[in-house]
Design an enzyme around this catalytic site. Structure first.
Site, PDB file in Angstrom:
ATOM      1  N   GLY A  81      -5.573  -3.441  -1.873  1.00 34.32           N
ATOM      2  CA  GLY A  81      -4.794  -2.425  -1.163  1.00 34.32           C
ATOM      3  C   GLY A  81      -5.263  -2.134   0.232  1.00 34.32           C
TER       4      GLY A  81
ATOM      5  N   GLY B  34      -0.194   8.660 -15.205  1.00 35.15           N
ATOM      6  CA  GLY B  34       0.435   7.804 -14.208  1.00 35.15           C
ATOM      7  C   GLY B  34      -0.481   6.738 -13.630  1.00 35.15           C
TER       8      GLY B  34
ATOM      9  CE  LYS C 143      -4.642  -6.479  -6.901  1.00 30.89           C
ATOM     10  NZ  LYS C 143      -4.892  -5.159  -7.526  1.00 30.89           N
TER      11      LYS C 143
ATOM     12  N   GLY D 291      -1.294   2.162  -4.072  1.00 34.65           N
ATOM     13  CA  GLY D 291      -0.627   3.355  -3.570  1.00 34.65           C
ATOM     14  C   GLY D 291       0.181   3.047  -2.332  1.00 34.65           C
TER      15      GLY D 291
END
Lengths: 452, 452
Positions: free
Chosen positions: A136, A189, A207, A323
């Site tokens: 990320g 979540g 990854k 995110g």
């Protein structure tokens, strides 16, 4: 390759959580981005499957198109945040063939077939950047590709999946078993309704393949990655790990494999013809990590990648692995870099001073203090000290009192005061006031508290 | 700006510990570097004060020159590792004026006057890179300049001086007072005979100025940095820190300062005309860091920089902040980047697959296992288990035995075996052998141990 004049044209493929955030930043931070690139970034279109879906107000409907094939030929930089292997791969190859630089956050595509894209970009002489595809927001791809370009990486150890890290963390801190911890992660979540990609290690394996390709300049696809998920990890394993000073983490590991000949001391293995067979091994599995290793302190949904290189030694990169906003930050950083390459025709970032913010003195910093005082041990002293803080508008978070050994002039006590955040100037003025109080024998220590 | 043809000419200014290591890498890893750059790097000369000083054999005496002024005009890339402000500044400005790209590790120069160099390079259209000037081998400058170029940094918190970190660490773990810990650090070579630059925070202040300039695109010089060293830190402070769940670190902090108007709730301060005065505050001082903060786990001579950005959130970069080889790694990474910019005229790094190492299966990995067995509780069982490991050439590091609750078929015990490093294939074959032993009731857990 140079930009004709004026703006660098940016096309966006995909308008989900990350795409919307990328569009927002492009549209709202235009001046900042222009200063960094040396030219304006113009968002020329956003390719979506269905233009009629309701979207965030920042997305101008006039920018939406369902004709991605056309869009990618009308841009200098194509940003792909749609995910999945097709049509993303075809569109990016088409963009590259049209001479566009490419930025992608697509780990599935790069894990499956990154080298095809890289080779196409090299052949076309265009950039392909993908900071957001691994870990990320953590700047990791750029350091490995560039900062370590004069070094030799020997090993990469990564916590690259936040869901499984959260689950294992919960097992460690609460003693929950795996099923319970996964269920809790779903409720909060942190895990999807179908957690297979995470808990069985597929996400980490993609990854790992990307990381291995980068670190060792070798084609590694996800199918080359040995993969074990966390499903076999029991509460008993976690308890044993704690007893032996370890913590269990799902690791993605890519490393140079030493020749089998150097192994195990079997006579026939030593120095034989296999000695030169150095290669790469890539694996994803749960592992015991010693508590004093930097990766052991990576908690919750954070990611971290630990890199060992011949000259640099041990490095670690830590941050949010997923995110919308963090991923968009990584994507935008790449967009600025490739756009800047177009504008300058071969120069790194501009430096430094275009913002020219005022530089204030330390008095303007906002921080917290911990002040240790030695005071007379009698009623009312704490009230006087508290009043001195209040008079400067500094709020107290906590006070601890203890009796100190009596001094030459009678009973005394130590008071530890921790403040809430306040302006440094107010804090230091308060300390000066307190030092002047007759009931205060000495200000023994004043330390700022940071990172809390 | 393009390279005529053939090699990229590199000039080296300085031949101390770092310079020698840079020369070694340039001269011994030529093929690797050429693959990464797309052209060979040719070391055209090394400027030294005295060419007659004995040097490492890797340094060809024919490369040495005392005429640095001339040398910098004969190179495409000038690498400065001499340190100090002059003549380094003059030579780099001359190199830039001659059209050379510049790589420097000189924190004193950049801390004092970096913006002059950056502006000269921008005006001349050449690169200036300085990864090694802050936090040694840690890729930090490039991520902040480039990866975060689409984001807004709000705060940087760094442990950027290894000597003081070592000293404070020793105070924490041993209870030594400051003088004793400094003396010990000197004996071990972690602190210089005159430790002023470190313990009084001058070194950290120079790095803070560089970091602040980068992070906030604003001219910050070392004189703008509020500086307190570690001399006032007492053993009692350290003990109090431990009692309250903190550790004391010397931090370099650069952050956006919020307007004084938002402060302390004084009536006249709220929403007044000061509300827009956002600026930067830069400070170096000892601070209490909560034990659960990632910076609290940075021990010994390691460095780490914690960055907070609006979109990316919290990031941390960790590694060795000093030393010849780590610093040379950072310098070489910069050399490859700027040389590549020259060769390609505006494209990022080549990708990935030129090394084409073989990709082996997991059996070729070398790692350690922790195996938990439930066995019959009678004499000779451990010997059988140990024999099974020995038969595959796997060496045992430790064994722990415990009595388990009796099963349906008699007394049983648990054995935890931790191996030394061995080939994964041998380890898994051993586990299969053991599972087949009649005295073994079950193999309860097999986990690899990494990072030890």
């Amino acid at each position: 390759m140079a930009v004709p004049d004026g703006a660098v044209r940016v096309a966006l493929l995909g308008c989900g959580v990350v795409g919307t955030e990328v569009a927002r930043l492009l549209l709202t931070q235009g001046d900042d981005l222009a200063a960094r690139v040396g030219a304006r970034l113009e968002l020329v279109g956003i390719a979506v499957r269905d233009a009629s879906v309701p979207r965030d107000p920042v997305v101008d409907p006039a920018l939406l198109t369902t004709d991605a094939e056309d869009l990618v030929t009308r841009a200098d930089v194509v940003v792909e945040v749609m995910g999945g292997i097709e049509p993303a791969r075809g569109l990016l190859l088409r963009a590259i063939a049209s001479g566009a630089a490419v930025v992608t956050a697509n780990k599935a595509l790069l894990g499956a077939d990154g080298p095809t894209l890289y080779a196409a970009a090299d052949a076309a002489g265009v950039d392909v950047y993908f900071e957001a595809a691994v870990a990320g927001a953590i700047p990791l791809v750029r350091p490995v590709r560039e900062s370590l370009a004069g070094d030799r990486v020997t090993r990469v150890l990564g916590i690259v999946n936040g869901t499984t890290n959260y689950v294992l963390d919960q097992m460690t801190t609460t003693g929950l078993d795996l099923d319970q911890a996964v269920k809790q992660a779903q409720e909060l979540g942190y895990a999807e309704a179908n957690p297979t990609a995470d808990v069985e290690g597929y996400d980490a394996a993609a990854k790992a393949a990307i990381l291995a390709s980068l670190a060792f300049h070798t084609r590694v696809a996800v199918d080359d990655v040995h993969r074990e998920g966390i499903l076999a990890v029991t509460a008993e394993d976690v308890a044993w790990a704690q007893r032996t000073g370890h913590v269990i983490k799902l690791l993605a590991i890519a490393e140079l494999a030493r020749p089998a000949a150097a192994d195990e001391g079997t006579a026939e293995g030593r120095g034989g013809e296999d000695a030169g067979r150095r290669g790469v091994v890539v694996r994803v599995h749960p592992a015991l990590v010693p508590l004093d290793h930097p990766l052991a302190g990576v908690h919750g949904a954070f990611n971290a990648v630990f890199v060992e290189a011949e000259s640099a030694g041990e490095l670690m990169f830590y941050g949010r692995g997923a995110g919308g906003a963090p991923t968009a930050s990584a994507v935008l950083g790449d967009v600025v870099t490739v756009a800047r390459h177009r504008v300058t025709g071969g120069k790194g970032p501009v430096e430094s001073s275009y913002a020219e913010l005022p530089v204030h003195g330390v008095g303007e910093a906002r921080t917290r203090y911990q002040v240790l005082l030695r005071v007379e041990d009698r009623p009312g002293v704490l009230a006087q000290v508290a009043q001195a803080f209040a008079a400067r508008g500094v709020s107290i978070e906590a006070v601890r009192q203890g009796v100190a050994a009596a001094g030459d002039d009678g009973a005394q006590a130590d008071i530890l005061v921790v403040t809430h955040q306040a302006r440094d100037a107010a804090l230091s003025a308060t300390v000066a006031d307190i030092a002047g109080l007759p009931v205060v024998r000495s200000v023994m220590s004043v330390l700022r508290v940071e990172g809390a």
